[in-house]
Design a protein around this motif. Sequence first.
Motif, PDB file in Angstrom:
ATOM      1  N   ARG A 261     -19.213  18.465 -31.877  1.00 44.97           N
ATOM      2  CA  ARG A 261     -18.170  18.553 -32.821  1.00 44.97           C
ATOM      3  C   ARG A 261     -16.930  18.081 -32.101  1.00 44.97           C
ATOM      4  O   ARG A 261     -16.739  18.410 -30.965  1.00 44.97           O
ATOM      5  N   VAL A 262     -16.314  17.196 -32.957  1.00 44.14           N
ATOM      6  CA  VAL A 262     -15.074  16.610 -32.219  1.00 44.14           C
ATOM      7  C   VAL A 262     -13.917  17.416 -32.970  1.00 44.14           C
ATOM      8  O   VAL A 262     -14.340  17.485 -34.160  1.00 44.14           O
ATOM      9  N   GLY A 263     -12.872  17.546 -32.366  1.00 45.62           N
ATOM     10  CA  GLY A 263     -11.555  18.063 -33.518  1.00 45.62           C
ATOM     11  C   GLY A 263     -11.739  19.447 -33.282  1.00 45.62           C
ATOM     12  O   GLY A 263     -12.677  20.221 -32.566  1.00 45.62           O
ATOM     13  N   ALA A 264     -10.826  20.348 -33.814  1.00 38.97           N
ATOM     14  CA  ALA A 264     -10.782  21.832 -33.939  1.00 38.97           C
ATOM     15  C   ALA A 264     -11.611  22.415 -35.000  1.00 38.97           C
ATOM     16  O   ALA A 264     -12.212  21.778 -35.741  1.00 38.97           O
TER      17      ALA A 264
ATOM     18  N   PHE B  61     -21.065  19.900 -42.479  1.00 44.33           N
ATOM     19  CA  PHE B  61     -19.970  20.883 -42.157  1.00 44.33           C
ATOM     20  C   PHE B  61     -18.620  20.598 -41.967  1.00 44.33           C
ATOM     21  O   PHE B  61     -17.937  21.125 -41.562  1.00 44.33           O
ATOM     22  N   LEU B  62     -18.499  19.062 -41.995  1.00 38.87           N
ATOM     23  CA  LEU B  62     -17.139  18.472 -42.100  1.00 38.87           C
ATOM     24  C   LEU B  62     -16.667  18.343 -43.458  1.00 38.87           C
ATOM     25  O   LEU B  62     -15.593  17.815 -43.804  1.00 38.87           O
ATOM     26  N   SER B  63     -17.620  18.727 -44.506  1.00 36.96           N
ATOM     27  CA  SER B  63     -17.111  18.551 -45.910  1.00 36.96           C
ATOM     28  C   SER B  63     -16.035  19.318 -46.125  1.00 36.96           C
ATOM     29  O   SER B  63     -15.904  20.299 -45.902  1.00 36.96           O
TER      30      SER B  63
ATOM     31  N   THR C  57     -21.447   9.339 -43.973  1.00 35.56           N
ATOM     32  CA  THR C  57     -20.596   9.534 -42.785  1.00 35.56           C
ATOM     33  C   THR C  57     -20.486  10.954 -42.654  1.00 35.56           C
ATOM     34  O   THR C  57     -20.628  11.661 -43.313  1.00 35.56           O
ATOM     35  N   GLN C  58     -19.920  11.104 -41.484  1.00 37.36           N
ATOM     36  CA  GLN C  58     -19.340  12.557 -40.931  1.00 37.36           C
ATOM     37  C   GLN C  58     -20.584  13.223 -41.077  1.00 37.36           C
ATOM     38  O   GLN C  58     -21.910  12.842 -40.911  1.00 37.36           O
ATOM     39  N   GLY C  59     -20.761  14.518 -41.385  1.00 35.79           N
ATOM     40  CA  GLY C  59     -21.847  15.649 -41.293  1.00 35.79           C
ATOM     41  C   GLY C  59     -21.282  16.778 -42.341  1.00 35.79           C
ATOM     42  O   GLY C  59     -20.159  16.813 -42.711  1.00 35.79           O
TER      43      GLY C  59
ATOM     44  N   GLY D 164     -21.134  15.562 -38.051  1.00 35.69           N
ATOM     45  CA  GLY D 164     -21.095  14.136 -37.780  1.00 35.69           C
ATOM     46  C   GLY D 164     -21.617  13.956 -36.472  1.00 35.69           C
ATOM     47  O   GLY D 164     -21.952  14.662 -35.711  1.00 35.69           O
ATOM     48  N   ASP D 165     -21.874  12.581 -35.938  1.00 28.84           N
ATOM     49  CA  ASP D 165     -22.200  12.027 -34.653  1.00 28.84           C
ATOM     50  C   ASP D 165     -23.658  12.553 -34.286  1.00 28.84           C
ATOM     51  O   ASP D 165     -23.998  12.600 -33.254  1.00 28.84           O
ATOM     52  N   GLU D 166     -24.479  12.655 -35.418  1.00 29.45           N
ATOM     53  CA  GLU D 166     -25.874  13.080 -35.200  1.00 29.45           C
ATOM     54  C   GLU D 166     -26.721  11.775 -34.803  1.00 29.45           C
ATOM     55  O   GLU D 166     -27.934  12.054 -34.205  1.00 29.45           O
TER      56      GLU D 166
ATOM     57  N   ILE E 139      -5.744  20.467 -37.081  1.00 30.83           N
ATOM     58  CA  ILE E 139      -7.015  20.196 -37.501  1.00 30.83           C
ATOM     59  C   ILE E 139      -7.839  19.053 -36.345  1.00 30.83           C
ATOM     60  O   ILE E 139      -9.061  18.919 -36.493  1.00 30.83           O
ATOM     61  N   GLY E 140      -6.978  18.355 -35.628  1.00 26.21           N
ATOM     62  CA  GLY E 140      -7.531  17.349 -34.536  1.00 26.21           C
ATOM     63  C   GLY E 140      -8.362  16.080 -35.456  1.00 26.21           C
ATOM     64  O   GLY E 140      -9.286  15.658 -34.978  1.00 26.21           O
ATOM     65  N   SER E 141      -7.431  15.546 -36.462  1.00 28.29           N
ATOM     66  CA  SER E 141      -7.991  14.429 -37.072  1.00 28.29           C
ATOM     67  C   SER E 141      -7.959  13.513 -36.364  1.00 28.29           C
ATOM     68  O   SER E 141      -7.443  13.055 -35.320  1.00 28.29           O
ATOM     69  N   THR E 142      -8.765  12.323 -36.881  1.00 29.39           N
ATOM     70  CA  THR E 142      -9.024  10.937 -35.956  1.00 29.39           C
ATOM     71  C   THR E 142      -7.583  10.008 -36.042  1.00 29.39           C
ATOM     72  O   THR E 142      -7.664   9.050 -35.394  1.00 29.39           O
ATOM     73  N   LEU E 143      -6.775  10.605 -36.968  1.00 31.85           N
ATOM     74  CA  LEU E 143      -5.683   9.900 -37.197  1.00 31.85           C
ATOM     75  C   LEU E 143      -5.809   8.551 -37.570  1.00 31.85           C
ATOM     76  O   LEU E 143      -5.117   7.340 -37.058  1.00 31.85           O
ATOM     77  N   THR E 144      -6.888   8.224 -38.425  1.00 31.77           N
ATOM     78  CA  THR E 144      -7.068   6.826 -38.993  1.00 31.77           C
ATOM     79  C   THR E 144      -6.543   6.565 -40.408  1.00 31.77           C
ATOM     80  O   THR E 144      -7.023   5.783 -40.778  1.00 31.77           O
ATOM     81  N   GLY E 145      -5.638   7.328 -40.652  1.00 27.48           N
ATOM     82  CA  GLY E 145      -5.014   7.322 -42.204  1.00 27.48           C
ATOM     83  C   GLY E 145      -5.941   7.764 -43.258  1.00 27.48           C
ATOM     84  O   GLY E 145      -5.589   7.487 -44.229  1.00 27.48           O
TER      85      GLY E 145
ATOM     86  N   ASN F 255     -12.525   6.702 -40.213  1.00 25.03           N
ATOM     87  CA  ASN F 255     -12.525   7.614 -39.467  1.00 25.03           C
ATOM     88  C   ASN F 255     -13.798   7.793 -38.618  1.00 25.03           C
ATOM     89  O   ASN F 255     -13.947   8.446 -37.824  1.00 25.03           O
ATOM     90  N   ALA F 256     -14.967   7.180 -39.179  1.00 26.60           N
ATOM     91  CA  ALA F 256     -16.177   7.609 -38.657  1.00 26.60           C
ATOM     92  C   ALA F 256     -16.644   6.472 -37.836  1.00 26.60           C
ATOM     93  O   ALA F 256     -16.156   5.399 -37.789  1.00 26.60           O
ATOM     94  N   GLY F 257     -17.320   6.875 -36.859  1.00 20.60           N
ATOM     95  CA  GLY F 257     -17.655   5.726 -35.810  1.00 20.60           C
ATOM     96  C   GLY F 257     -19.292   5.925 -35.599  1.00 20.60           C
ATOM     97  O   GLY F 257     -20.099   6.803 -35.360  1.00 20.60           O
TER      98      GLY F 257
HETATM   99  P1  IMP Z   1     -10.088  13.293 -40.443  1.00 17.37           P
HETATM  100  O1  IMP Z   1     -11.174  12.835 -41.282  1.00 17.37           O
HETATM  101  O2  IMP Z   1      -9.782  12.049 -39.430  1.00 17.37           O
HETATM  102  O3  IMP Z   1      -8.768  13.919 -40.989  1.00 17.37           O
HETATM  103  O4  IMP Z   1     -10.455  14.366 -39.554  1.00 17.37           O
HETATM  104  C1  IMP Z   1     -10.754  15.767 -39.715  1.00 17.37           C
HETATM  105  C2  IMP Z   1     -11.749  16.230 -38.878  1.00 17.37           C
HETATM  106  O5  IMP Z   1     -13.064  15.852 -39.048  1.00 17.37           O
HETATM  107  C3  IMP Z   1     -11.275  16.242 -37.585  1.00 17.37           C
HETATM  108  O6  IMP Z   1     -12.003  17.493 -36.878  1.00 17.37           O
HETATM  109  C4  IMP Z   1     -12.298  14.917 -36.963  1.00 17.37           C
HETATM  110  O7  IMP Z   1     -12.593  15.309 -35.714  1.00 17.37           O
HETATM  111  C5  IMP Z   1     -13.554  15.077 -37.852  1.00 17.37           C
HETATM  112  N1  IMP Z   1     -14.257  13.917 -38.031  1.00 17.37           N
HETATM  113  C6  IMP Z   1     -13.903  13.056 -39.031  1.00 17.37           C
HETATM  114  N2  IMP Z   1     -14.419  11.841 -38.860  1.00 17.37           N
HETATM  115  C7  IMP Z   1     -15.643  12.213 -37.923  1.00 17.37           C
HETATM  116  C8  IMP Z   1     -16.878  11.484 -37.523  1.00 17.37           C
HETATM  117  O8  IMP Z   1     -17.137  10.568 -38.021  1.00 17.37           O
HETATM  118  N3  IMP Z   1     -17.512  12.321 -36.723  1.00 17.37           N
HETATM  119  C9  IMP Z   1     -16.966  13.395 -36.177  1.00 17.37           C
HETATM  120  N4  IMP Z   1     -16.078  14.264 -36.621  1.00 17.37           N
HETATM  121  C10 IMP Z   1     -15.202  13.492 -37.307  1.00 17.37           C
END
Ligand code: IMP
Length: 351
Positions: A241-244, A196-198, A192-194, A28-30, A138-144, A56-58
């Motif tokens: 990468r963000v999160g764990a 290797f976050l699949s 969204t994401q990338g 993600g964030d590419e 996991i380091g989730s974004t906590l966006t639900g 959760n994506a930005g």
């Molecule tokens: P969640 O999808 O918010 O539960 O997050 C799970 C994992 O995916 C965490 O490591 C987040 O940092 C990561 N993640 C989720 N969405 C994004 C994104 O848009 N960009 C980068 N990392 C993300």
Amino acid sequence: MLLIVFIFLDTFGEKLMPVYLVVGGFFGDEGKGSVVGFLALRDKVDICVRGGVGPNAGHTVNYMGQTYKLRQIPSGFIYEKCKLLIGPGVLVNPDVLFEEIEKYHVDPRRIGIDKNAGVIEKEHINREKESSHLKKKIGSTLTGCGQANADRALRILRIAREVERLRQFITDVPEEIWSAIDNNKKILVEGTQGTFLSLYHGFYPYVTSKDVTAGTLCGDVGIGPKDVDEVILVFKVYVTRVGAGPLPGELPEDEIKRRGWEEYGTVTGRLRRAAPFNYELARRAIRLNSASQIAITKLDVIFPKDKGKKSWDELSREAKEFILELERNLGVPITIIRTGPDVYDAIDRRK
Ligand code: IMP
Ligand code: GTP
Ligand code: MG
């Protein structure tokens, strides 16, 4: 004679306008937002449709001196004439959606949300905030998003057509896309994401709550794989990468800063971890997404003198060699090269 052939092709089915998918190649964030924004303006797309997980994506887009940070509205919105759709596989948080509409003065008539899109409620966010598994491990974004997708799997999640606040936007997104395809319109599908976050192809459990590769992206918006003309896979010149979770070749924080690779998350504001470009992951991402083209972002970060360049010929010899070397090693054409933060800081090498 030639003219007759062209008229024939135009009239009888040879498709002239493409359906493009844009997907992330690493974590993600590419810079997908900037690539989508550029393509929307350059190609004057008719529809920009959002697939992927949800808010959760930005995505960040810089256009005409303004910075837009988008979590819900498709990044193509900067091209004022395109319709903005959100597919049935995507999660919608109405609060985030309305906030973006107001902040960026988006005409609500441009927006369509599929009737079957899942809806994130406060309780999903609260449940994530209370989960030390998601927060700490996991380091989730906590966006639900994860909790909402879990409820969707249990078939207890509310969907868009049941939510009064979303009523004005409700549509049948697949129908809109098919009709656009049949009328030779241009469609940009934004992932969204990338890769290797699949949920399936990443480093489980350090992943997001669904698959985010090109195959699922088609399902997210309601098209089959044969409707897709081009899959553009986006790589940054380095990996963040963000999160764990694992990040092969991860650099220490002081080295990240020394190289000028420091970035902060659009949604969470966290410092992104970073590593050099990874060929092994890149090759795997190419196969997982059946990439037909590659977009490279942030070339100017490693070649500062190439900042803002807009044509291949203007690039320095070193930058050209870098791109050609990447292209040789990956075996897929690099068609979009980004050279700066503005949406138009890009080189378009498409045929
Ligand atoms: P969640 O999808 O918010 O539960 O997050 C799970 C994992 O995916 C965490 O490591 C987040 O940092 C990561 N993640 C989720 N969405 C994004 C994104 O848009 N960009 C980068 N990392 C993300
Ligand atoms: P996606 O999640 O993939 O859409 O990426 P992102 O939008 O999350 O990336 P981020 O939030 O890090 O935003 C990228 C920032 O870098 C934005 O301000 C972009 O305008 C900017 N940017 C995009 N491409 C380039 C580039 O080639 N060079 C530089 N210097 N900046 C870029
Ligand atoms: Mg992002």
